[in-house]
Design an enzyme around this catalytic site. Structure first.
Site, PDB file in Angstrom:
ATOM      1  N   SER A 162       0.847  -1.453  -0.154  1.00 23.18           N
ATOM      2  CA  SER A 162       0.056   0.122   0.077  1.00 23.18           C
ATOM      3  C   SER A 162       0.871   1.060  -0.185  1.00 23.18           C
ATOM      4  O   SER A 162       1.553   1.116   0.365  1.00 23.18           O
ATOM      5  CB  SER A 162      -0.546   0.002   1.418  1.00 23.18           C
ATOM      6  OG  SER A 162      -1.342   1.243   1.559  1.00 23.18           O
ATOM      7  N   ALA A 163       0.292   2.333  -0.358  1.00 23.88           N
ATOM      8  CA  ALA A 163       1.706   3.272  -1.152  1.00 23.88           C
ATOM      9  C   ALA A 163       1.462   4.102  -0.059  1.00 23.88           C
ATOM     10  O   ALA A 163       2.160   4.725   0.330  1.00 23.88           O
ATOM     11  CB  ALA A 163       1.266   4.248  -2.070  1.00 23.88           C
TER      12      ALA A 163
ATOM     13  N   CYS B 257      -7.642   0.442  11.376  1.00 22.31           N
ATOM     14  CA  CYS B 257      -8.529   0.286  10.105  1.00 22.31           C
ATOM     15  C   CYS B 257      -9.702  -1.003  11.130  1.00 22.31           C
ATOM     16  O   CYS B 257     -10.219  -1.234  10.565  1.00 22.31           O
ATOM     17  CB  CYS B 257      -7.671  -0.948   9.735  1.00 22.31           C
ATOM     18  SG  CYS B 257      -6.924  -1.001   9.300  1.00 22.31           S
TER      19      CYS B 257
END
Lengths: 409, 384
Positions: B201-202, B327
């Site tokens: 993930s960037a 998350c």
């Protein structure tokens, strides 16, 4: 930073080279070239430390063992590679190290399976107190236990625990991967390969590299009849081939004016042969710029109409250098198998038109004569066509670093 | 005063170099990378450069890298795509016991499609039990999905060994690796890990939100999850998020380059923080017993008040941390991953996650430690 290295991963790669040993006085030069090629090949992966040993090279891969092993299998001149664990030259330490090597090898054996096994040691340092066979027996007796899936079999082993006792250190391994063989690229000088987007010429270039030639590439392109994607395809092929040597240089020659002139000259049945003769002339000039000693082509006897014995003679007569044809006696299927292994087949099999498919003769001559070729060419200003093509030729460096060029000059 | 941001595992601020690279693609460089004119070609070229950067770091070919809209989409593509592509060869799936919710949700989806899903067994310390794991692999095991660095504790899984054990027992097994928390910290080269697929993930490495990537090893086939116009070699159709992908490429290049400094710096930060917190009553660190620990993620168990209360108190003092994984906070249920490593509900409720990166200073750590000590004293007073 690999946390798994703590748990006893191999510390180096032992590189073996075969044929170099035969080369007597040139050996040092060959070894130097190989070491340099290894360093260049590994540069994009990890900055490695190399250690020269007698007839061996040790590469310390700084945690990137698998990538280094895979990459070394693309360096010509290497006969095989093994991940090795190091131990002091002392039998107790060697036994201890052998246990760790085996522990790793056993991970890959499913429960219930067995392997025929042996120890095979070599002493490069004859001061070591035990003979090779004594060491074999000692280590085998100490490490093979009843619970192991290993069964001693000296004649047909599936798993060999190798031990190389060298001056300062013993190196142990249980895995041996074949290298590509051949000679280090550069030791036999440089050649210029006439490459198309087809299956054959990339394989021919690879075979020349395998025998120690650094290969520079030339391709013939016919805009606006042929789209740019044809050149991009050749570039992709050259990039793939570039991994097997230390450079990837491609000359793109605009060829449409030559083809138009030859069409105007008539003699339709000779067209393909005449295209090829012009290609040889242009390539010979580029080879001169690159100080290449030979041309390489993907021609194979009888594969197409232009590749009969007579027609090959007509084509070769226009070349100013020896023409190497590594595929001359290959069947198409053999070439395809090799292309798959090299990694060019997938790219080559994408259909794009190339310049040779332009203005194709309906009935190409099968037994051309040099005299006829010369007769037709007398109607044209051949030198002028060659000069114009060379003037518009574009060189491309497709290697990953500019340093590549520096090394090769 | 600037807040002390210790939540890099949730999202790391955009690197200035990434921001500079992104801007032209939000302004004049608006071409669709599939268009053949120069605007399109420049967009395609920019994506190609980002793809090369990732390929170089992961040691795969550029065409083996697929850009997605983020880590979750890449995880879906990896887990669902690999399992569906190998369906004919086996229906048994092994999933790490501490996986991120997106991988667990994909595994649940596979179970609905008829796959048999089991968890990777853990030992008493909450780490992968290699012997029990080896025994759980079957000849029909089609997929192993395992994270490299756990997002809640920073514990590193012994992936290379798991891959060897799995392949010896299941010839056609595919191995999908969640490297979202690992990239820029550990080596994520697929061949070194023994991975068939790996996703990133960037925004965890200082790139923009909205970009992720899936890398596949040579010869690994993956069934697309989305259907459309053939972009990304048909694996992830849809017009590419050019700006985010460009930023991702720059961030990934820097993260990869700074890996050695990162490790040294972050180890120092961790040591300092732990040293400062020894005085806290009942404090416990949840970490690897075997030393396989990514030092940038610190899971602190602070008994007394629920972690969420502490998060708010710390925020008032300008120190931003997470209660467990950020998350997870939507779900309102306790982290199954933390349960899996053997923590009871009470311990999970009081678990704080502090995560740092290269930009975190010793001064930040000092302020955070100070705030943690103050908040503890305050909560204690309130309780008594």
């Amino acid at each position: 930073m690999s946390f798994e290295s703590v748990s006893g991963a191999p510390e180096a790669v032992l590189v073996r080279y075969g044929e170099l040993m035969l080369k007597g006085a040139n050996r040092l030069d060959f070894e130097n070239t190989l070491a340099r090629n290894v360093r260049l090949a590994l540069e994009p992966i990890v900055p490695v430390r190399l250690q020269r040993e007698h007839a061996r090279l040790l590469v310390f891969p700084q945690g990137r063992m698998e990538a280094v092993l895979q990459r070394l299998q693309q360096v010509f001149g290497i006969s095989s590679v093994s991940p090795v664990w190091g131990a002091p030259c002392e039998s107790e330490a060697i036994v201890e190290c052998a246990r760790r090597v085996l522990e790793d090898a056993l991970l890959a054996i499913a429960p219930g399976e067995t392997r025929r096994f042996r120890v095979l040691s070599r002493r490069a340092d004859k001061r070591f107190p035990l003979g090779s066979m004594e060491l074999d027996r000692l280590v085998a007796a100490r490490i093979v236990q009843a619970s192991h899936p290993l069964r001693i079999d000296l004649d047909r082993p599936e798993l060999v625990l190798g031990i190389e006792v060298r001056e300062n250190r013993a190196w142990l391994y249980a895995r041996r991967e074949a290298g590509p063989g051949g000679l280090p690229v550069g030791t036999l000088g440089r050649a210029l390969c006439l490459v198309s987007g087809g299956i054959d010429s990339p394989v021919a270039a690879w075979m020349a590299m395998k025998r120690g030639c650094e290969v520079v590439f030339v391709t013939f392109h016919s805009p606006p009849y042929i789209g740019e994607n044809a050149v991009h395809k050749v570039m992709d092929l050259v990039r793939v081939l570039g991994r097997w040597q230390r450079s990837a240089r491609l000359y793109v020659v605009p060829f449409a004016p030559v083809q138009e002139a030859l069409c105007d000259a008539g003699a339709e049945s000779y067209r393909t042969i005449l295209y090829r003769r012009m290609m040889q002339r242009i390539a010979t000039h580029i080879a001169g710029l690159e100080r290449a000693g030979a041309l390489v082509t993907g021609e194979s006897l009888g594969q197409v109409a232009s590749q009969t014995m007579e027609n090959l003679a007509c084509i070769e007569q226009a070349a100013g250098l020896p023409v190497l044809r590594p595929l001359i006696c290959f069947d198409k299927q053999e070439t395809i198998a090799l292309a798959s292994r090299i990694g060019t087949y997938e790219l080559s099999s994408v259909q794009t038109p190339d310049c040779c498919s332009l203005f194709l003769p309906r009935h190409p001559v099968l037994r051309g004569s040099i005299a006829t070729c010369e007769e037709i060419e007398a109607r044209l200003d051949v030198d002028q066509l060659v000069r114009a093509a060379l003037a518009n030729t574009q060189p491309h460096n497709l290697g990953h670093t500019a340093r590549l060029r520096k090394v090769s000059t | 005063m600037q807040p002390v941001y210790l939540d890099h595992a949730a999202s790391s601020p955009l690197r200035p170099e990434a921001r500079a690279a992104v801007l032209p693609f939000l302004e004049g460089e608006y071409g669709n990378p599939s268009s053949r004119h120069p605007l399109g070609a420049r967009a395609a070229e920019a994506i190609a450069r980002a793809r090369e950067t990732l390929a170089q770091a992961l040691l795969v070919e550029p065409r083996q890298v697929t850009f997605t809209s983020g880590g979750t989409e890449a995880a879906n593509l990896a887990v669902l795509g690999l399992a569906r592509a190998t369906r004919a060869r086996g229906r048994h799936v092994l999933v790490g016991a501490t996986e991120h919710s997106c991988v667990r949700a994909c595994a649940a989806e596979l179970a609905r499609e008829g796959f048999e899903v089991e968890l990777v067994p853990l030992d008493a310390h909450g780490e992968v039990d290699l012997a029990a794991f080896a025994a759980r692999v079957r000849p029909d095991t089609a997929l192993l999905a395992q994270m490299l660095v756990n997002n809640e504790t920073g514990v590193i899984a012994p992936l290379a060994r798991m891959a060897k054990l799995a392949r010896a027992r299941a010839a056609s097994v595919r191995i999908a690796v969640d490297a979202v928390q690992a990239f820029g910290k550990l080596d994520c080269a697929l061949c070194e890990l023994g991975a068939d697929a790996l996703f990133l993930s960037a925004h965890k490495l200082g790139g923009p939100k909205g970009a992720g990537a899936l890398a596949l090893a040579p010869g690994v086939s993956c069934t697309p999850v989305l259907h459309g116009g053939g972009q990304e070699h048909g694996l992830r159709p849809g017009t590419e998020n050019v700006a985010a992908i460009v930023g991702f490429g720059v961030a990934a290049r820097l993260a990869q380059q700074q890996r050695p400094q990162w490790m040294t710096h972050v180890r120092r930060l961790r040591a300092r923080l732990l040293e400062r917190l020894t005085g806290l009553p009942g404090v416990r660190v949840v970490e690897s017993a075997s030393g396989a620990q990514e030092p940038g993620i610190l899971a602190l168990m602070l008994p007394g008040a629920p972690a969420e209360v502490r998060v708010h108190h710390l925020a008032q003092r300008g120190v931003f941390v997470s209660a467990g994984a950020a998350c997870q906070s939507h779900a309102r249920e306790l982290s199954p991953a933390l349960r899996a490593i053997g923590l009871d509900d009470e311990s999970i409720r009081c678990l704080l996650r502090l995560s740092v990166n290269l930009s975190t200073t010793l001064e930040d750590i000092e302020r955070a430690a100070q705030a943690l000590l103050e908040v503890s004293r305050e909560l204690e007073r309130a309780a008594s």
